[in-house]
Design a protein around this motif. Structure first.
Motif, mmCIF file in Angstrom:
data_model
loop_
_atom_site.group_PDB
_atom_site.id
_atom_site.type_symbol
_atom_site.label_atom_id
_atom_site.label_comp_id
_atom_site.label_asym_id
_atom_site.label_seq_id
_atom_site.Cartn_x
_atom_site.Cartn_y
_atom_site.Cartn_z
ATOM 1 N N TYR A 21 3.768 7.049 3.215
ATOM 2 C CA TYR A 21 2.919 7.406 4.353
ATOM 3 C C TYR A 21 2.151 6.185 4.859
ATOM 4 C CZ TYR A 21 -0.816 9.359 7.189
ATOM 5 O OH TYR A 21 -1.681 9.615 8.213
ATOM 6 N N GLY A 22 1.595 5.405 3.920
ATOM 7 C CA GLY A 22 0.721 4.301 4.294
ATOM 8 C C GLY A 22 1.415 3.238 5.117
ATOM 9 N N ILE A 23 2.646 2.879 4.730
ATOM 10 C CA ILE A 23 3.353 1.836 5.478
ATOM 11 C C ILE A 23 3.688 2.322 6.881
ATOM 12 C CG2 ILE A 23 5.514 0.538 5.616
ATOM 13 C CD1 ILE A 23 5.422 0.232 2.602
ATOM 14 N N ALA A 24 4.187 3.559 6.988
ATOM 15 C CA ALA A 24 4.491 4.099 8.320
ATOM 16 C C ALA A 24 3.232 4.161 9.174
ATOM 17 C CB ALA A 24 5.116 5.490 8.190
ATOM 18 N N ASN A 25 2.139 4.601 8.579
ATOM 19 C CA ASN A 25 0.872 4.674 9.295
ATOM 20 C C ASN A 25 0.365 3.282 9.641
ATOM 21 O OD1 ASN A 25 -2.339 4.679 9.013
ATOM 22 N ND2 ASN A 25 -1.696 6.665 9.811
ATOM 23 N N SER A 26 0.503 2.350 8.693
ATOM 24 C CA SER A 26 -0.004 1.002 8.896
ATOM 25 C C SER A 26 0.805 0.253 9.948
ATOM 26 C CB SER A 26 0.030 0.234 7.570
ATOM 27 O OG SER A 26 -0.451 -1.078 7.741
ATOM 28 N N VAL A 27 2.144 0.401 9.903
ATOM 29 C CA VAL A 27 2.984 -0.273 10.890
ATOM 30 C C VAL A 27 2.593 0.162 12.292
ATOM 31 C CG1 VAL A 27 5.332 -0.406 11.811
ATOM 32 C CG2 VAL A 27 4.931 -0.686 9.365
ATOM 33 N N SER A 28 2.403 1.468 12.471
ATOM 34 C CA SER A 28 2.015 1.990 13.777
ATOM 35 C C SER A 28 0.688 1.399 14.243
ATOM 36 C CB SER A 28 1.920 3.514 13.714
ATOM 37 O OG SER A 28 1.422 4.029 14.928
ATOM 38 N N LYS A 29 -0.303 1.427 13.361
ATOM 39 C CA LYS A 29 -1.625 0.941 13.752
ATOM 40 C C LYS A 29 -1.666 -0.575 13.888
ATOM 41 C CE LYS A 29 -4.379 4.838 12.169
ATOM 42 N NZ LYS A 29 -5.547 5.287 11.397
ATOM 43 N N ARG A 30 -0.879 -1.284 13.082
ATOM 44 C CA ARG A 30 -0.889 -2.740 13.182
ATOM 45 C C ARG A 30 -0.202 -3.205 14.457
ATOM 46 N NH1 ARG A 30 -3.668 -1.173 10.088
ATOM 47 N NH2 ARG A 30 -4.887 -1.403 11.991
ATOM 48 N N ILE A 31 0.768 -2.434 14.918
ATOM 49 C CA ILE A 31 1.342 -2.760 16.227
ATOM 50 C C ILE A 31 0.286 -2.584 17.303
ATOM 51 C CG2 ILE A 31 3.032 -2.036 17.964
ATOM 52 C CD1 ILE A 31 4.919 -1.362 15.664
ATOM 53 N N TRP A 32 -0.492 -1.488 17.207
ATOM 54 C CA TRP A 32 -1.597 -1.291 18.154
ATOM 55 C C TRP A 32 -2.630 -2.401 17.993
ATOM 56 C CZ3 TRP A 32 -2.704 1.324 22.378
ATOM 57 C CH2 TRP A 32 -4.042 1.424 22.780
ATOM 58 N N GLY A 33 -2.871 -2.813 16.749
ATOM 59 C CA GLY A 33 -3.850 -3.864 16.499
ATOM 60 C C GLY A 33 -3.465 -5.201 17.088
ATOM 61 N N LEU A 34 -2.179 -5.385 17.405
ATOM 62 C CA LEU A 34 -1.757 -6.636 18.037
ATOM 63 C C LEU A 34 -2.481 -6.872 19.353
ATOM 64 C CD1 LEU A 34 2.098 -6.600 17.395
ATOM 65 C CD2 LEU A 34 0.453 -8.247 16.485
ATOM 66 N N ARG A 35 -2.938 -5.784 19.990
ATOM 67 C CA ARG A 35 -3.644 -5.947 21.263
ATOM 68 C C ARG A 35 -4.945 -6.731 21.085
ATOM 69 N NH1 ARG A 35 -7.225 -3.008 23.548
ATOM 70 N NH2 ARG A 35 -5.973 -2.635 25.414
ATOM 71 N N THR A 36 -5.547 -6.662 19.886
ATOM 72 C CA THR A 36 -6.767 -7.428 19.648
ATOM 73 C C THR A 36 -6.484 -8.927 19.565
ATOM 74 O OG1 THR A 36 -6.597 -7.280 17.216
ATOM 75 C CG2 THR A 36 -7.731 -5.486 18.360
ATOM 76 N N LEU A 37 -5.218 -9.289 19.316
ATOM 77 C CA LEU A 37 -4.854 -10.703 19.233
ATOM 78 C C LEU A 37 -4.519 -11.299 20.596
ATOM 79 C CD1 LEU A 37 -2.556 -10.602 16.071
ATOM 80 C CD2 LEU A 37 -5.001 -11.118 16.188
ATOM 81 N N ILE A 38 -4.358 -10.446 21.603
ATOM 82 C CA ILE A 38 -3.989 -10.941 22.930
ATOM 83 C C ILE A 38 -5.084 -11.813 23.511
ATOM 84 C CG2 ILE A 38 -3.525 -10.209 25.314
ATOM 85 C CD1 ILE A 38 -2.033 -7.799 24.132
ATOM 86 N N ASN A 39 -6.339 -11.419 23.323
ATOM 87 C CA ASN A 39 -7.438 -12.232 23.837
ATOM 88 C C ASN A 39 -7.490 -13.602 23.160
ATOM 89 O OD1 ASN A 39 -9.860 -13.082 25.085
ATOM 90 N ND2 ASN A 39 -11.083 -12.139 23.470
ATOM 91 N N PRO A 40 -7.615 -13.683 21.828
ATOM 92 C CA PRO A 40 -7.720 -15.016 21.227
ATOM 93 C C PRO A 40 -6.464 -15.869 21.350
ATOM 94 C CG PRO A 40 -7.568 -13.339 19.521
ATOM 95 C CD PRO A 40 -7.754 -12.620 20.823
#
Length: 466
Positions: free
Chosen positions: A209-228
């Protein structure tokens, strides 16, 4: 359940309100003491390493929170052990990444503070079990105190060092001390001390569960890297600082909105077997989101022409230009993020992952194309353009639940024009406030707001009813 959300949210919202005052004042002082360039570099460091930390934690906390049965201590110990090993492994990856960052951002001075912050990455693993335990028990009062106290620690240390002339090292050291303080306080509140434990069978289930959940959220988290990474590449650390502060203002003004999202996952998880109650909770929570965020965003927009020059110098005028677009995007995000929580509760991680890939990919591409020609305005326009991708979330949720958008969308349309007040000069900006008069003549929204306020003020411990 409504009472549980409102009362649970009130603790975190009260903490966030205090945090807004402390954080905003601290951020302004820190930025002035170390300069916009150093602040922009620190935003880059903290954003990248925070993202790496989230990857290392692999979503194991959400697995524990989502479990309906009672969780024993051994599962918390296992989550700690795995996260600790993953954090240590991430340090090796980060060392190589530091060379890429210094070259891509044309800032060799970023490397050493990045590496020092990286070494402190295992602190997140130490905090994970106690914080997860508090969230699973819906103990948001203690979570609020934990976050508030550690915020005081961070700004106390960072501002003192910044005043002493430590430059970028002031927030770096403050961040490390804050993490250590969070571990001590969190363990005290949860009455838990982390210890090593290993078992393959529960770990396999946790990671499924954790990896599937984490992969999804970490892809979303990539948006925080767009600014820097993208804005920083074209606009430099100063541009990163402007976008970061604009987003920090919006997030701080959205104190209730953010806490509703945080509480909703735990509460919705308890409704996953009751479709009708899930529909009622989701539809009402979307309206609550609009009411929770709009007054604060509109209030700042109405005062922005006076507030921004008072808080910042002329170099920060770009905040007035990009704020309305980012605020509008955040309003829509608040509505659909609730539906993302529903999909996570039902274990539909892959559906969220596909949406995240679409959304983040479009935002990154548009930012890369627009910022070189239109500067920070290009980033703001890219954020608004990605609103269309939320249809993918709606389509997946509507297959299982009946989602009613009439109220949240109607109230959003009334509120959005006022957010663009900073783009017009006074008194013409007042014209954008006229649609808000509908709230004064319509009884239903007034009654809803009054009803939520009354439940917020109830003295009984409704959280125990959950």
């Amino acid at each position: 359940m409504r009472s549980s959300i409102i009362r649970g949210t009130s603790y975190l919202a009260a903490r966030s309100a205090i945090g807004f005052a402390v954080g905003l004042g601290g951020m302004l002082l820190l930025t002035r003491l170390i300069g916009a360039e150093n602040y922009g570099l620190y935003v880059t460091i903290s954003t990248v390493i925070s993202y790496m930390s989230d990857i290392a934690l692999m979503g194991v906390s959400n697995y524990i929170i989502r479990k309906e049965e009672v969780v024993g201590r051994s599962l918390y110990d296992l989550a700690f052990t795995f996260s600790l090993l993953a954090s240590i492994a991430a340090i090796g990856v980060g060392v190589g990444l530091s060379f890429f960052l210094s070259g891509w951002l044309h800032s060799p001075e970023i490397r050493l503070p990045f590496l020092i912050t990286l070494v402190a990455l295992p602190i997140s693993a130490l905090l994970l079990p106690s914080q997860t335990m508090l969230e699973k028990e819906l103990n948001y009062k203690q979570i609020a105190f934990l976050e508030m106290h550690t915020q005081f620690v961070y700004y106390g240390v960072a501002l003192a060092l910044a005043y002493a002339g430590f430059g970028i090292w002031a927030p770096v050291i403050g961040n490390i001390v804050q993490g250590a303080a969070a571990v001590v306080i969190g363990c005290k509140y949860a009455k838990y001390l982390p210890r090593l434990y290993w078992s393959w069978k529960p770990l396999k289930e946790m990671l499924q569960y954790g990896i599937a959940n984490s992969v999804s959220k970490r892809i979303w988290g990539l948006r925080t890297l767009i600014n820097p990474l993208i804005v920083g590449h074209f606009a430099g650390p100063g541009g990163v600082a402007v976008v970061s502060i604009a987003m920090r203002l919006i997030q701080a003004l959205s104190v209730v909105n953010g806490t509703i999202m945080r509480v909703s996952f735990s509460v919705l998880a308890k409704l996953q077997q009751d479709k009708r109650r899930m529909e009622l909770a989701l539809n009402e929570a979307m309206t609550m989101q609009v009411f929770s965020i709009a007054p604060f965003l509109i209030g700042f927009a109405a005062l922005a022409h006076w507030v921004v020059p008072l808080m910042f110098d002329d170099a920060w005028d770009a905040i007035l230009v990009i704020y309305p677009f980012l605020a509008f995007k955040y309003m829509i995000y608040g509505i659909f993020n609730l539906q993302m929580n529903v999909l996570y509760v039902y274990g539909k991680n892959w559906e969220v992952t596909k949406f995240n890939l679409l959304h983040v990919g479009m935002l990154a591409l548009l930012t890369f194309l627009l910022v070189p020609y239109f500067g920070l305005n290009g980033y703001a326009w890219a954020e608004v353009a990605t609103i269309g991708t939320y249809y993918a979330i709606h389509r997946n949720v509507s297959e299982s639940l009946n989602v009613d958008y009439r109220e949240p969308f109607f109230y959003t349309l009334i509120c959005v024009p006022a957010m663009f007040a900073p783009m017009l000069s006074f008194p013409w900006a007042l014209l954008l406030l006229l649609p808000l008069l509908l709230f004064l003549v319509m009884s239903k929204p007034r009654n809803q707001i009054v009803g939520y306020s009354r439940q917020l003020l109830k003295k009984e411990k409704t959280l125990e009813a959950v």
